[in-house]
Design a protein around this motif. Structure first.
Motif, PDB file in Angstrom:
ATOM      1  N   ILE A   1       0.861  -1.183   0.000  1.00 10.30           N
ATOM      2  CA  ILE A   1       0.000   0.000   0.000  1.00 10.30           C
ATOM      3  C   ILE A   1       0.895   1.230   0.000  1.00 10.30           C
ATOM      4  CG2 ILE A   1      -1.746   1.311   1.261  1.00 10.30           C
ATOM      5  CD1 ILE A   1      -2.699  -1.345   2.472  1.00 10.30           C
ATOM      6  N   GLN A   2       0.768   2.041  -1.041  1.00 11.08           N
ATOM      7  CA  GLN A   2       1.606   3.230  -1.155  1.00 11.08           C
ATOM      8  C   GLN A   2       0.811   4.486  -0.795  1.00 11.08           C
ATOM      9  OE1 GLN A   2       4.894   4.153  -4.158  1.00 11.08           O
ATOM     10  NE2 GLN A   2       3.139   5.160  -5.082  1.00 11.08           N
ATOM     11  N   SER A   3       1.383   5.300   0.079  1.00 17.42           N
ATOM     12  CA  SER A   3       0.789   6.570   0.486  1.00 17.42           C
ATOM     13  C   SER A   3       1.724   7.697   0.065  1.00 17.42           C
ATOM     14  CB  SER A   3       0.567   6.599   2.003  1.00 17.42           C
ATOM     15  OG  SER A   3      -0.301   5.554   2.414  1.00 17.42           O
TER      16      SER A   3
ATOM     17  N   TYR B   1      -3.498   5.151  -3.807  1.00 12.86           N
ATOM     18  CA  TYR B   1      -4.729   5.907  -3.600  1.00 12.86           C
ATOM     19  C   TYR B   1      -4.400   7.373  -3.361  1.00 12.86           C
ATOM     20  CZ  TYR B   1      -3.520   5.952   1.350  1.00 12.86           C
ATOM     21  OH  TYR B   1      -2.872   6.155   2.545  1.00 12.86           O
ATOM     22  N   ASP B   2      -5.379   8.234  -3.579  1.00  9.49           N
ATOM     23  CA  ASP B   2      -5.244   9.663  -3.305  1.00  9.49           C
ATOM     24  C   ASP B   2      -5.720   9.954  -1.891  1.00  9.49           C
ATOM     25  OD1 ASP B   2      -4.442  10.286  -5.962  1.00  9.49           O
ATOM     26  OD2 ASP B   2      -6.539  10.300  -6.604  1.00  9.49           O
ATOM     27  N   PHE B   3      -4.896  10.678  -1.131  1.00  5.34           N
ATOM     28  CA  PHE B   3      -5.373  11.198   0.133  1.00  5.34           C
ATOM     29  C   PHE B   3      -6.565  12.131  -0.097  1.00  5.34           C
ATOM     30  CE2 PHE B   3      -0.987  10.532   2.015  1.00  5.34           C
ATOM     31  CZ  PHE B   3      -1.410   9.663   3.016  1.00  5.34           C
TER      32      PHE B   3
ATOM     33  N   GLY C   1      -5.776  14.643  -5.698  1.00  4.02           N
ATOM     34  CA  GLY C   1      -6.142  13.803  -6.835  1.00  4.02           C
ATOM     35  C   GLY C   1      -7.632  13.740  -7.067  1.00  4.02           C
ATOM     36  N   ASN C   2      -8.160  12.524  -7.167  1.00  2.10           N
ATOM     37  CA  ASN C   2      -9.581  12.318  -7.438  1.00  2.10           C
ATOM     38  C   ASN C   2     -10.392  11.958  -6.197  1.00  2.10           C
ATOM     39  OD1 ASN C   2      -9.057  12.810 -10.146  1.00  2.10           O
ATOM     40  ND2 ASN C   2      -8.791  10.648 -10.646  1.00  2.10           N
ATOM     41  N   SER C   3      -9.766  11.994  -5.031  1.00  6.30           N
ATOM     42  CA  SER C   3     -10.509  11.721  -3.801  1.00  6.30           C
ATOM     43  C   SER C   3     -11.355  12.928  -3.398  1.00  6.30           C
ATOM     44  CB  SER C   3      -9.555  11.363  -2.659  1.00  6.30           C
ATOM     45  OG  SER C   3      -8.993  10.076  -2.858  1.00  6.30           O
ATOM     46  N   GLU C   4     -12.310  12.688  -2.507  1.00  7.29           N
ATOM     47  CA  GLU C   4     -13.211  13.749  -2.086  1.00  7.29           C
ATOM     48  C   GLU C   4     -12.528  14.767  -1.184  1.00  7.29           C
ATOM     49  OE1 GLU C   4     -17.681  11.777  -2.061  1.00  7.29           O
ATOM     50  OE2 GLU C   4     -16.608  12.016  -0.163  1.00  7.29           O
ATOM     51  N   THR C   5     -13.161  15.909  -1.091  1.00  6.02           N
ATOM     52  CA  THR C   5     -12.764  16.898  -0.097  1.00  6.02           C
ATOM     53  C   THR C   5     -13.004  16.319   1.289  1.00  6.02           C
ATOM     54  OG1 THR C   5     -13.372  18.703  -1.568  1.00  6.02           O
ATOM     55  CG2 THR C   5     -13.201  19.224   0.774  1.00  6.02           C
ATOM     56  N   GLY C   6     -12.059  16.560   2.192  1.00  4.12           N
ATOM     57  CA  GLY C   6     -12.180  16.002   3.523  1.00  4.12           C
ATOM     58  C   GLY C   6     -13.149  16.768   4.408  1.00  4.12           C
ATOM     59  N   THR C   7     -13.418  16.214   5.580  1.00  2.95           N
ATOM     60  CA  THR C   7     -14.224  16.925   6.566  1.00  2.95           C
ATOM     61  C   THR C   7     -13.522  18.213   6.994  1.00  2.95           C
ATOM     62  OG1 THR C   7     -13.247  15.437   8.222  1.00  2.95           O
ATOM     63  CG2 THR C   7     -15.434  14.898   7.422  1.00  2.95           C
TER      64      THR C   7
ATOM     65  N   SER D   1      -4.370  10.354   8.385  1.00  3.26           N
ATOM     66  CA  SER D   1      -4.156   9.050   9.020  1.00  3.26           C
ATOM     67  C   SER D   1      -5.389   8.152   8.869  1.00  3.26           C
ATOM     68  CB  SER D   1      -3.828   9.235  10.505  1.00  3.26           C
ATOM     69  OG  SER D   1      -4.924   9.800  11.215  1.00  3.26           O
ATOM     70  N   LYS D   2      -6.570   8.769   8.816  1.00  2.00           N
ATOM     71  CA  LYS D   2      -7.799   7.994   8.606  1.00  2.00           C
ATOM     72  C   LYS D   2      -7.785   7.315   7.236  1.00  2.00           C
ATOM     73  CE  LYS D   2     -10.255  11.574  11.204  1.00  2.00           C
ATOM     74  NZ  LYS D   2     -11.185  12.712  11.073  1.00  2.00           N
ATOM     75  N   ASP D   3      -7.134   7.963   6.278  1.00  2.00           N
ATOM     76  CA  ASP D   3      -7.082   7.419   4.919  1.00  2.00           C
ATOM     77  C   ASP D   3      -6.144   6.214   4.847  1.00  2.00           C
ATOM     78  OD1 ASP D   3      -8.604   9.678   4.537  1.00  2.00           O
ATOM     79  OD2 ASP D   3      -7.030  10.805   3.523  1.00  2.00           O
ATOM     80  N   VAL D   4      -5.040   6.270   5.587  1.00  3.43           N
ATOM     81  CA  VAL D   4      -4.125   5.125   5.631  1.00  3.43           C
ATOM     82  C   VAL D   4      -4.850   3.910   6.216  1.00  3.43           C
ATOM     83  CG1 VAL D   4      -1.921   4.257   6.468  1.00  3.43           C
ATOM     84  CG2 VAL D   4      -2.155   6.685   5.933  1.00  3.43           C
ATOM     85  N   ILE D   5      -5.562   4.127   7.310  1.00  2.00           N
ATOM     86  CA  ILE D   5      -6.305   3.022   7.927  1.00  2.00           C
ATOM     87  C   ILE D   5      -7.370   2.490   6.972  1.00  2.00           C
ATOM     88  CG2 ILE D   5      -7.888   2.417   9.808  1.00  2.00           C
ATOM     89  CD1 ILE D   5      -6.333   4.461  11.538  1.00  2.00           C
TER      90      ILE D   5
END
Length: 292
Positions: free
Chosen positions: A56-58, A103-105, A109-115, A126-130
């Motif tokens: 898994i690459q971050s 994956y995109d944090f 990239g193409n991931s959603e806007t965070g809270t 860190s929530k994304d890594v988990i």
């Protein structure tokens, strides 16, 4: 004006396009999405290699995505003159029998806007890594796989945060190894850029208001002792944008089997990111030792 520019450079999202594709490297893959614990949908590629071991690459933050780094549209400060494609390491990992999740944090990239709609340098990510580890852990074809983590810069910070929180990575028995590439603190980065103290304080105050916490005092160093798998730390000793004493402290705080790889590269931070894709020997040796 200058305060806004510097503040945006540190935590503003939207500078990280997904600029290439695994098919350009002859890789078999599928587009995937999965959700973090706070409901943020993350976008990635599951690149198909073996079914018994997965890396898994971050990626690093702000100017990066799962694809890597491109200097296009980066403004006055560019990390590297040419594209750095993280699919280079995906290619050699697949050739060695690994599947790879890239994956995109959140906010990249193409991931959603965070809270939190700003890049937090690790606490939120860190929530994304988990979530990425969960995706593999419960994947019907990969749930019995051994997992290695290849975590770059903010990816390394986010992974370290994820080891020190309740129900964090320390509870996952399938993770067998971690490679942390150039772990970096926000405050060390600001200091290394030579921003005068009065200006750095104004930037931090502005970003504290945006992110709702003080990036200048937040650190993942207390979480290092919670890492419970063999760890390789990689650092360019000529990197002008970090505090090498902090990297040494990070390494010294590790209580597991560990290795330190000092690189003698050009005096640019991104030189190590470029190295990771071009020189697979140490990375493959380390993962093979602990995963195969």
């Amino acid at each position: 004006m200058i305060v806004n520019y510097l503040a945006d450079m540190m935590i503003k999202p939207g500078k990280s396009p997904v600029f290439n594709n695994p098919k350009d490297f002859g890789l078999d893959y599928e587009d995937v999405t999965f959700k973090a614990s706070d409901g943020v949908t993350l976008s990635g590629w599951l690149i198909k290699g073996g079914t018994d071991k997965v890396i898994i690459q971050s990626h690093f933050g702000v100017q990066c995505s799962r694809a890597g780094y491109t200097p296009k549209d980066k403004g006055l400060i560019t990390l590297w003159k040419t594209d750095i494609s993280f699919l280079n390491q995906a290619k050699y990992l697949v050739n060695a029998g690994y599947s790879v999740l890239m994956y995109d944090f959140r906010n990249h990239g193409n991931s959603e806007t965070g809270t939190c709609p700003w890049v937090s340098w690790g606490p939120q990510e860190s929530k994304d890594v988990i979530a990425a580890v969960d995706f593999i852990t419960y994947h019907p074809d990969l749930k019995d796989s051994k997992v290695g983590l290849l975590s770059i810069c903010m990816g390394a910070g986010s992974t370290t945060y994820a080891y020190g929180i309740e129900n964090g990575l320390q509870d996952y028995k399938n993770i067998k190894a971690l490679i942390a590439v150039q772990p970096l603190l926000y405050q060390d980065f600001v200091r290394a850029m030579g921003i005068p103290g009065f200006l750095a304080n104004r930037v931090n105050s502005f970003n504290k208001h945006r992110a709702s916490f003080d990036l200048n005092t937040t650190s993942f160093l207390p979480n290092v002792k919670s890492i419970n798998v063999p760890t390789l730390v990689i650092q360019n000793e000529n990197d002008p944008w970090t505090n090498l004493d902090f990297v040494k402290q990070y390494y010294n705080e590790l209580t597991v089997e560990k290795e330190m790889l000092w690189l003698d590269l050009t005096k640019q931070r991104a030189a190590a990111y470029d190295y990771v894709g071009k020189y697979p020997e140490k990375i493959l040796d380390f993962f093979s030792k602990h995963i195969d």
